[in-house]
Scaffold this motif. Structure first.
Motif, PDB file in Angstrom:
ATOM      1  N   UNK A 138       1.382  -1.392  -0.391  1.00  0.00           N
ATOM      2  CA  UNK A 138       0.059   0.389   0.061  1.00  0.00           C
ATOM      3  C   UNK A 138       1.059   1.026  -0.424  1.00  0.00           C
ATOM      4  N   UNK A 139       1.976   1.294   0.665  1.00  0.00           N
ATOM      5  CA  UNK A 139       2.575   2.541   0.930  1.00  0.00           C
ATOM      6  C   UNK A 139       3.849   2.839  -0.749  1.00  0.00           C
ATOM      7  N   UNK A 140       3.726   1.431  -1.526  1.00  0.00           N
ATOM      8  CA  UNK A 140       4.866   1.266  -2.332  1.00  0.00           C
ATOM      9  C   UNK A 140       3.821   1.968  -3.168  1.00  0.00           C
ATOM     10  N   UNK A 141       2.793   1.585  -3.117  1.00  0.00           N
ATOM     11  CA  UNK A 141       1.122   2.270  -4.480  1.00  0.00           C
ATOM     12  C   UNK A 141       1.462   3.394  -3.882  1.00  0.00           C
ATOM     13  N   UNK A 142       1.414   4.236  -2.747  1.00  0.00           N
ATOM     14  CA  UNK A 142       0.953   5.588  -2.508  1.00  0.00           C
ATOM     15  C   UNK A 142       1.993   6.582  -2.856  1.00  0.00           C
ATOM     16  N   UNK A 202      10.162   7.500  -0.055  1.00  0.00           N
ATOM     17  CA  UNK A 202      10.156   8.362  -0.906  1.00  0.00           C
ATOM     18  C   UNK A 202       8.146   9.251  -1.114  1.00  0.00           C
ATOM     19  N   UNK A 203       7.320   9.096  -0.255  1.00  0.00           N
ATOM     20  CA  UNK A 203       6.672   9.346   0.094  1.00  0.00           C
ATOM     21  C   UNK A 203       6.038  10.468   0.579  1.00  0.00           C
ATOM     22  N   UNK A 244      -1.998   2.095  -7.928  1.00  0.00           N
ATOM     23  CA  UNK A 244      -0.300   1.918  -7.307  1.00  0.00           C
ATOM     24  C   UNK A 244      -0.410   0.970  -6.463  1.00  0.00           C
ATOM     25  N   UNK A 245      -1.372   0.273  -5.755  1.00  0.00           N
ATOM     26  CA  UNK A 245      -1.195  -0.394  -4.819  1.00  0.00           C
ATOM     27  C   UNK A 245      -1.156  -2.079  -5.404  1.00  0.00           C
ATOM     28  N   UNK A 246      -1.354  -1.907  -7.204  1.00  0.00           N
ATOM     29  CA  UNK A 246      -1.287  -3.495  -7.346  1.00  0.00           C
ATOM     30  C   UNK A 246       0.567  -3.191  -8.079  1.00  0.00           C
ATOM     31  N   UNK A 247       0.752  -1.613  -8.163  1.00  0.00           N
ATOM     32  CA  UNK A 247       1.570  -1.797  -8.874  1.00  0.00           C
ATOM     33  C   UNK A 247       3.177  -2.488  -7.583  1.00  0.00           C
TER      34      UNK A 247
END
Length: 100
Positions: free
Chosen positions: A34-38, A89-90, A50-53
């Motif tokens: 989830x945080x990578x997607x964000x 990164x966020x 983004x969450x799927x990625x």
């Protein structure tokens, strides 16, 4: 609703329930995805694409480590590093967008 359905499916798969059955083991990969997607698709905003990625990135990385014969603790380290990277990164994208 989705969390409840996931809990019922996990209960059906295992045949029994305990409060600490797999909660922590499932939580870290989910947070990392989830945080990578964000931080990938729309920086600073949580979204489905983004969450799927993020999920695909984390799953491919961990699967690759497993296939290469890495120790079992390496998966948790990978999830933790992905989570730290995503949160950093966020925060960086949010700071950059605000102009500070």
């Amino acid at each position: 609703g989705m969390s409840g359905l996931a809990g019922v499916l996990l209960l059906a798969q295992q045949g029994s329930a305990s409060p600490g059955s797999k909660g922590i083991a499932i939580l870290l990969p989910a947070l990392a995805a989830v945080y990578l997607g964000a931080s990938t698709w729309t920086p600073g905003q949580f979204n489905v694409v983004g969450t799927v990625l993020g999920l695909v990135l984390v799953a491919v990385t961990v699967s690759g480590l497993t296939l290469t014969g890495a120790a079992s603790w390496v998966n948790s380290v990978c999830y933790g590093c992905a989570l730290i990277l995503a949160v950093g990164a966020s925060a960086w994208f949010r700071k950059k967008r605000s102009g500070a």
